[in-house]
Motif scaffolding. Structure first.
Motif, PDB file in Angstrom:
ATOM      1  N   ALA A 112      -0.400  22.867  -1.395  1.00 57.52           N
ATOM      2  CA  ALA A 112       0.844  22.130  -1.111  1.00 57.52           C
ATOM      3  C   ALA A 112       0.575  20.905  -0.245  1.00 57.52           C
ATOM      4  O   ALA A 112       1.305  19.910  -0.308  1.00 57.52           O
ATOM      5  CB  ALA A 112       1.850  23.051  -0.429  1.00 57.52           C
ATOM      6  N   ILE A 113      -0.485  20.980   0.560  1.00 58.79           N
ATOM      7  CA  ILE A 113      -0.837  19.845   1.418  1.00 58.79           C
ATOM      8  C   ILE A 113      -1.600  18.789   0.628  1.00 58.79           C
ATOM      9  O   ILE A 113      -1.696  17.631   1.051  1.00 58.79           O
ATOM     10  CB  ILE A 113      -1.683  20.327   2.616  1.00 58.79           C
TER      11      ILE A 113
ATOM     12  N   ALA B  12      -3.450  14.327  -4.533  1.00 64.70           N
ATOM     13  CA  ALA B  12      -3.987  15.224  -5.557  1.00 64.70           C
ATOM     14  C   ALA B  12      -2.904  15.808  -6.453  1.00 64.70           C
ATOM     15  O   ALA B  12      -3.206  16.507  -7.416  1.00 64.70           O
ATOM     16  CB  ALA B  12      -4.770  16.363  -4.896  1.00 64.70           C
ATOM     17  N   GLY B  13      -1.648  15.565  -6.152  1.00 61.52           N
ATOM     18  CA  GLY B  13      -0.560  16.094  -6.965  1.00 61.52           C
ATOM     19  C   GLY B  13      -0.194  17.515  -6.562  1.00 61.52           C
ATOM     20  O   GLY B  13      -0.533  17.979  -5.480  1.00 61.52           O
ATOM     21  N   GLY B  14       0.502  18.193  -7.448  1.00 58.75           N
ATOM     22  CA  GLY B  14       0.934  19.551  -7.156  1.00 58.75           C
ATOM     23  C   GLY B  14       2.332  19.591  -6.563  1.00 58.75           C
ATOM     24  O   GLY B  14       2.985  18.568  -6.353  1.00 58.75           O
ATOM     25  N   LEU B  15       2.794  20.801  -6.291  1.00 64.02           N
ATOM     26  CA  LEU B  15       4.162  21.006  -5.818  1.00 64.02           C
ATOM     27  C   LEU B  15       4.414  20.469  -4.414  1.00 64.02           C
ATOM     28  O   LEU B  15       5.565  20.344  -3.991  1.00 64.02           O
ATOM     29  CB  LEU B  15       4.491  22.498  -5.878  1.00 64.02           C
ATOM     30  N   GLY B  16       3.352  20.154  -3.706  1.00 62.93           N
ATOM     31  CA  GLY B  16       3.512  19.538  -2.398  1.00 62.93           C
ATOM     32  C   GLY B  16       4.227  18.199  -2.483  1.00 62.93           C
ATOM     33  O   GLY B  16       4.786  17.716  -1.498  1.00 62.93           O
ATOM     34  N   PHE B  17       4.228  17.606  -3.689  1.00 64.27           N
ATOM     35  CA  PHE B  17       4.949  16.341  -3.896  1.00 64.27           C
ATOM     36  C   PHE B  17       6.419  16.506  -3.556  1.00 64.27           C
ATOM     37  O   PHE B  17       7.027  15.631  -2.923  1.00 64.27           O
ATOM     38  CB  PHE B  17       4.789  15.880  -5.354  1.00 64.27           C
ATOM     39  N   TYR B  18       6.999  17.638  -3.982  1.00 68.22           N
ATOM     40  CA  TYR B  18       8.415  17.884  -3.699  1.00 68.22           C
ATOM     41  C   TYR B  18       8.662  18.084  -2.207  1.00 68.22           C
ATOM     42  O   TYR B  18       9.676  17.626  -1.670  1.00 68.22           O
ATOM     43  CB  TYR B  18       8.899  19.103  -4.465  1.00 68.22           C
TER      44      TYR B  18
ATOM     45  N   TYR C 279      12.892  22.582  -0.648  1.00 71.44           N
ATOM     46  CA  TYR C 279      13.069  24.017  -0.906  1.00 71.44           C
ATOM     47  C   TYR C 279      12.511  24.398  -2.275  1.00 71.44           C
ATOM     48  O   TYR C 279      11.931  25.476  -2.441  1.00 71.44           O
ATOM     49  CB  TYR C 279      14.546  24.396  -0.818  1.00 71.44           C
ATOM     50  N   LEU C 280      12.684  23.537  -3.260  1.00 67.07           N
ATOM     51  CA  LEU C 280      12.171  23.814  -4.599  1.00 67.07           C
ATOM     52  C   LEU C 280      10.651  23.929  -4.587  1.00 67.07           C
ATOM     53  O   LEU C 280      10.078  24.865  -5.155  1.00 67.07           O
ATOM     54  CB  LEU C 280      12.609  22.719  -5.572  1.00 67.07           C
ATOM     55  N   GLY C 281       9.984  22.957  -3.935  1.00 65.61           N
ATOM     56  CA  GLY C 281       8.533  22.994  -3.850  1.00 65.61           C
ATOM     57  C   GLY C 281       8.032  24.206  -3.093  1.00 65.61           C
ATOM     58  O   GLY C 281       7.128  24.917  -3.560  1.00 65.61           O
ATOM     59  N   ALA C 282       8.632  24.476  -1.935  1.00 70.58           N
ATOM     60  CA  ALA C 282       8.195  25.607  -1.107  1.00 70.58           C
ATOM     61  C   ALA C 282       8.459  26.942  -1.798  1.00 70.58           C
ATOM     62  O   ALA C 282       7.610  27.850  -1.758  1.00 70.58           O
ATOM     63  CB  ALA C 282       8.919  25.566   0.241  1.00 70.58           C
TER      64      ALA C 282
ATOM     65  N   THR D 271       8.713  27.568  -5.065  1.00 69.32           N
ATOM     66  CA  THR D 271       7.810  27.751  -6.207  1.00 69.32           C
ATOM     67  C   THR D 271       6.408  28.127  -5.754  1.00 69.32           C
ATOM     68  O   THR D 271       5.762  28.995  -6.347  1.00 69.32           O
ATOM     69  CB  THR D 271       7.762  26.473  -7.070  1.00 69.32           C
ATOM     70  N   VAL D 272       5.942  27.491  -4.695  1.00 68.24           N
ATOM     71  CA  VAL D 272       4.629  27.835  -4.136  1.00 68.24           C
ATOM     72  C   VAL D 272       4.612  29.295  -3.681  1.00 68.24           C
ATOM     73  O   VAL D 272       3.647  30.031  -3.939  1.00 68.24           O
ATOM     74  CB  VAL D 272       4.271  26.899  -2.954  1.00 68.24           C
ATOM     75  N   ALA D 273       5.681  29.720  -3.029  1.00 67.43           N
ATOM     76  CA  ALA D 273       5.774  31.105  -2.550  1.00 67.43           C
ATOM     77  C   ALA D 273       5.767  32.091  -3.712  1.00 67.43           C
ATOM     78  O   ALA D 273       5.099  33.135  -3.653  1.00 67.43           O
ATOM     79  CB  ALA D 273       7.036  31.282  -1.711  1.00 67.43           C
ATOM     80  N   VAL D 274       6.484  31.761  -4.774  1.00 69.12           N
ATOM     81  CA  VAL D 274       6.540  32.643  -5.950  1.00 69.12           C
ATOM     82  C   VAL D 274       5.155  32.769  -6.593  1.00 69.12           C
ATOM     83  O   VAL D 274       4.720  33.870  -6.954  1.00 69.12           O
ATOM     84  CB  VAL D 274       7.563  32.115  -6.975  1.00 69.12           C
ATOM     85  N   ILE D 275       4.466  31.640  -6.741  1.00 72.48           N
ATOM     86  CA  ILE D 275       3.111  31.665  -7.314  1.00 72.48           C
ATOM     87  C   ILE D 275       2.189  32.531  -6.462  1.00 72.48           C
ATOM     88  O   ILE D 275       1.426  33.351  -6.984  1.00 72.48           O
ATOM     89  CB  ILE D 275       2.540  30.236  -7.430  1.00 72.48           C
TER      90      ILE D 275
END
Length: 211
Positions: free
Chosen positions: A155-156, A162-168, A182-185, A187-191
């Motif tokens: 996420a960082i 580098a891209g990834g959900l950290g963008f959100y 919240y969407l990014g965090a 989704t990261v938590a679910v993964i």
């Protein structure tokens, strides 16, 4: 907020899927590299005390470095993009997996190994067919911890391009769009939860085999 987060994901579905894919690819690449490096190093540490001492000291030093600090240290040297992100994630992921691997091999009953040698098994067969299956629960435990830390650390990676959900997460904090954060965090938590449960399943299965 949940409704806003879902609506945001639907409205930005194309980018959401792309960022999720990027996040998973970074996670997978870093995780595989960690396995290829950390498991052999853990085995070497378990077998050679002189090599183990400096490697464990380095591992313990790296473990106290926060993820964000590791990215910050590498960015001036390697710039932005996938390379510094992968190096940072692998560097942060190796110590835990290596130490758990070492612990797993050290806890293998020596009598079992001696019996295997007495039966005429070659050292490589003892390692692969006797020691590794017995050490696998501990190795998988290290993989679980490493996988979750990599998923969270990725996420960082958005902060180094580098891209990834950290963008959100970054977008939400800078543009004050909390639904994006919240969407990014979330989704990261679910993964992380899904991956942890998958590895936990294999760990429990292996524990039953060696019990």
């Amino acid at each position: 907020m949940i409704a806003k987060m879902i609506n945001y994901a639907i409205q930005d579905s194309q980018r959401y899927m792309q960022l999720t894919k990027e996040h998973l690819l970074i996670d997978l690449a870093a995780f595989i590299i960690c396995i290829l490096i950390a498991v052999p190093l853990g085995y070497i540490c378990a077998k050679h005390e002189k090599i183990s001492v400096p490697l464990v000291a380095i591992a313990n030093l790296i473990m106290v470095i926060p993820s964000l600090a590791m990215f910050a240290l590498l960015q001036p040297i390697l710039g932005i993009g996938m390379t510094p992100a992968l190096i940072a994630l692998v560097s942060l992921g190796i110590p835990t997996m290596m130490l758990n691997t070492k612990s797993g091999y050290l806890n293998v009953d020596r009598i079992v190994c001696e019996n295997a040698y007495a039966m005429g098994m070659e050292p490589w067969r003892v390692c692969l067919q006797v020691e590794t299956p017995l050490a696998l629960p501990a190795i998988l435990n290290g993989m679980r911890i490493t996988a979750v830390s990599i998923i969270a650390g990725t996420a960082i990676a958005a902060y180094v391009g580098a891209g990834g959900l950290g963008f959100y997460i970054k977008l939400g904090l800078t543009a004050r769009k909390m639904e994006a954060t919240y969407l990014g965090a979330f989704t990261v938590a679910v993964i992380a939860i899904i991956v942890d449960n998958i590895l936990a399943f294999f760990q429990r299965r292996q524990l039953k085999k060696v019990a």
